[in-house]
Design a protein around this motif. Sequence first.
Motif, PDB file in Angstrom:
ATOM      1  N   SER A  78       0.805  -1.209   0.000  1.00 21.72           N
ATOM      2  CA  SER A  78       0.000   0.000   0.000  1.00 21.72           C
ATOM      3  C   SER A  78       0.843   1.267   0.000  1.00 21.72           C
ATOM      4  N   SER A  79       2.096   1.147   0.405  1.00 17.28           N
ATOM      5  CA  SER A  79       2.939   2.337   0.403  1.00 17.28           C
ATOM      6  C   SER A  79       4.419   1.977   0.300  1.00 17.28           C
ATOM      7  N   ALA A  80       5.181   3.012   0.002  1.00 23.55           N
ATOM      8  CA  ALA A  80       6.632   2.878  -0.101  1.00 23.55           C
ATOM      9  C   ALA A  80       7.250   3.652   1.052  1.00 23.55           C
ATOM     10  N   ARG A  81       8.349   3.130   1.564  1.00 30.02           N
ATOM     11  CA  ARG A  81       9.058   3.794   2.657  1.00 30.02           C
ATOM     12  C   ARG A  81      10.503   4.026   2.227  1.00 30.02           C
ATOM     13  N   VAL A  82      10.970   5.244   2.473  1.00 34.83           N
ATOM     14  CA  VAL A  82      12.369   5.595   2.249  1.00 34.83           C
ATOM     15  C   VAL A  82      12.906   6.090   3.584  1.00 34.83           C
ATOM     16  N   ILE A  83      14.020   5.517   4.018  1.00 33.23           N
ATOM     17  CA  ILE A  83      14.636   5.914   5.284  1.00 33.23           C
ATOM     18  C   ILE A  83      16.043   6.418   5.000  1.00 33.23           C
ATOM     19  N   ILE A  84      16.333   7.588   5.528  1.00 31.95           N
ATOM     20  CA  ILE A  84      17.675   8.163   5.431  1.00 31.95           C
ATOM     21  C   ILE A  84      18.166   8.324   6.862  1.00 31.95           C
TER      22      ILE A  84
END
Length: 148
Positions: A78-84
Amino acid sequence: SSVELVTDRVEDKDTPLEFAYAKESIQGQWDADQLREVFMNLLANAIDASDPNSPVKISTELIGGSVESTSTTSKRASSARVIISDRGAGIPEKTLARIFEPFFTTKRRGSGLGLAISRRIVERHGGTLTAESEVGKGTRFKVELPLE
């Protein structure tokens, strides 16, 4: 492409970049130019917060389901996650509570608009931008964007 925009900072501080991308391709109906600005800002902040030679990690994942399908069922993320994330000094709790406020900055030359604008862009895409930090251990910025 956001990484390319911070190449000078990466080289100036000898910052190693670590990548942990999702195995699946992540695609959504987003404004690439606006999100490039968000990720460039988050990367620049992570590099600035880090000591020389301290790595910054960029990871992506699909959440809220899987992209696997069988003959009888099909689930879709359902969604995309980007972690920095960085391993810098971290952000004290009182400061962390204010980092998304317009014109709030801890930098000598900062305008205090980067994170406020970044959050607004992500929210206009129906997503969220959050931060977690621990003093002495570093900070993680998490961007979650809906896929549909």
